[in-house]
Design a protein around this motif. Structure first.
Motif, PDB file in Angstrom:
ATOM      1  N   ASP A 138     -20.422  24.981 -39.279  1.00 58.66           N
ATOM      2  CA  ASP A 138     -21.404  25.959 -40.747  1.00 58.66           C
ATOM      3  C   ASP A 138     -23.108  25.483 -41.318  1.00 58.66           C
ATOM      4  O   ASP A 138     -23.944  25.688 -42.157  1.00 58.66           O
ATOM      5  N   ALA A 139     -22.444  24.167 -41.453  1.00 54.87           N
ATOM      6  CA  ALA A 139     -22.730  23.462 -42.348  1.00 54.87           C
ATOM      7  C   ALA A 139     -23.588  22.743 -42.463  1.00 54.87           C
ATOM      8  O   ALA A 139     -24.002  21.996 -40.752  1.00 54.87           O
ATOM      9  N   LYS A 140     -24.833  22.699 -42.478  1.00 58.47           N
ATOM     10  CA  LYS A 140     -26.350  22.904 -41.691  1.00 58.47           C
ATOM     11  C   LYS A 140     -26.842  20.914 -42.741  1.00 58.47           C
ATOM     12  O   LYS A 140     -27.462  20.964 -43.302  1.00 58.47           O
ATOM     13  N   VAL A 172     -23.620  18.797 -47.249  1.00 54.95           N
ATOM     14  CA  VAL A 172     -22.828  19.061 -47.614  1.00 54.95           C
ATOM     15  C   VAL A 172     -21.890  19.939 -47.698  1.00 54.95           C
ATOM     16  O   VAL A 172     -21.667  20.655 -46.883  1.00 54.95           O
ATOM     17  N   LEU A 173     -20.897  19.640 -47.408  1.00 58.57           N
ATOM     18  CA  LEU A 173     -19.291  20.580 -46.984  1.00 58.57           C
ATOM     19  C   LEU A 173     -18.618  20.705 -47.658  1.00 58.57           C
ATOM     20  O   LEU A 173     -19.198  21.481 -49.023  1.00 58.57           O
ATOM     21  N   VAL A 193     -18.664  15.098 -49.480  1.00 57.89           N
ATOM     22  CA  VAL A 193     -20.187  15.456 -47.982  1.00 57.89           C
ATOM     23  C   VAL A 193     -19.733  14.204 -46.867  1.00 57.89           C
ATOM     24  O   VAL A 193     -19.389  12.912 -47.562  1.00 57.89           O
ATOM     25  N   GLU A 194     -20.716  14.781 -45.340  1.00 62.41           N
ATOM     26  CA  GLU A 194     -20.828  14.078 -44.876  1.00 62.41           C
ATOM     27  C   GLU A 194     -22.053  13.139 -44.429  1.00 62.41           C
ATOM     28  O   GLU A 194     -23.047  13.555 -44.413  1.00 62.41           O
ATOM     29  N   LEU A 244     -27.904  20.484 -53.576  1.00 60.91           N
ATOM     30  CA  LEU A 244     -27.594  21.595 -53.070  1.00 60.91           C
ATOM     31  C   LEU A 244     -29.627  22.753 -53.280  1.00 60.91           C
ATOM     32  O   LEU A 244     -29.690  23.484 -53.203  1.00 60.91           O
ATOM     33  N   THR A 245     -30.513  21.368 -53.591  1.00 63.79           N
ATOM     34  CA  THR A 245     -31.534  21.981 -53.528  1.00 63.79           C
ATOM     35  C   THR A 245     -32.400  21.147 -52.219  1.00 63.79           C
ATOM     36  O   THR A 245     -31.922  21.040 -51.254  1.00 63.79           O
TER      37      THR A 245
END
Length: 110
Positions: free
Chosen positions: A10-12, A24-25, A34-35, A109-110
């Motif tokens: 689900d993480a884009k 971002v996890l 973060v991956e 997050l932006t």
């Protein structure tokens, strides 16, 4: 404060260019995971930030520069960066890093 569960599917991913993507996890105000995926020869430019950062090398091989010193790291190795310490990397073999930040990186997050 609420707990957080993030499913990788689900993480884009954000394409940062140059063969680097970031997902971002899970995060809370005090911490973020973060991956970051790198293609061979991709560069994580030398930078600094006020956050404490720990990095776990999931796969691949990297040369990290930390405050002007070089370190070759591989899967299973870890690094810790003090606040405002200049650091960056070159990917030698395609790989994945997991970065943990304290406090969270609101700029991601932006």
């Amino acid at each position: 404060m609420e707990s957080s569960v993030v499913f990788s599917r689900d993480a884009k991913p954000d394409n940062l260019g140059g063969g680097v993507t970031r997902k971002v996890l899970a995060y809370l105000p005090q911490q973020m995971v973060v991956e970051v995926r790198f293609e061979p020869n991709a560069i994580g430019a030398v930078h600094s930030h006020p956050h404490v950062q720990c990095t776990y090398v999931c796969s691949g091989a990297f040369t990290f520069t930390i405050d002007g010193r070089d370190f070759d790291v591989h899967a299973g190795d870890t690094l810790a960066f003090a606040p405002n310490e200049p650091h960056g990397c070159i990917c030698r073999e395609a790989g994945v890093l997991v970065d943990m930040f304290t406090p969270m990186r609101a700029d991601f997050l932006t």
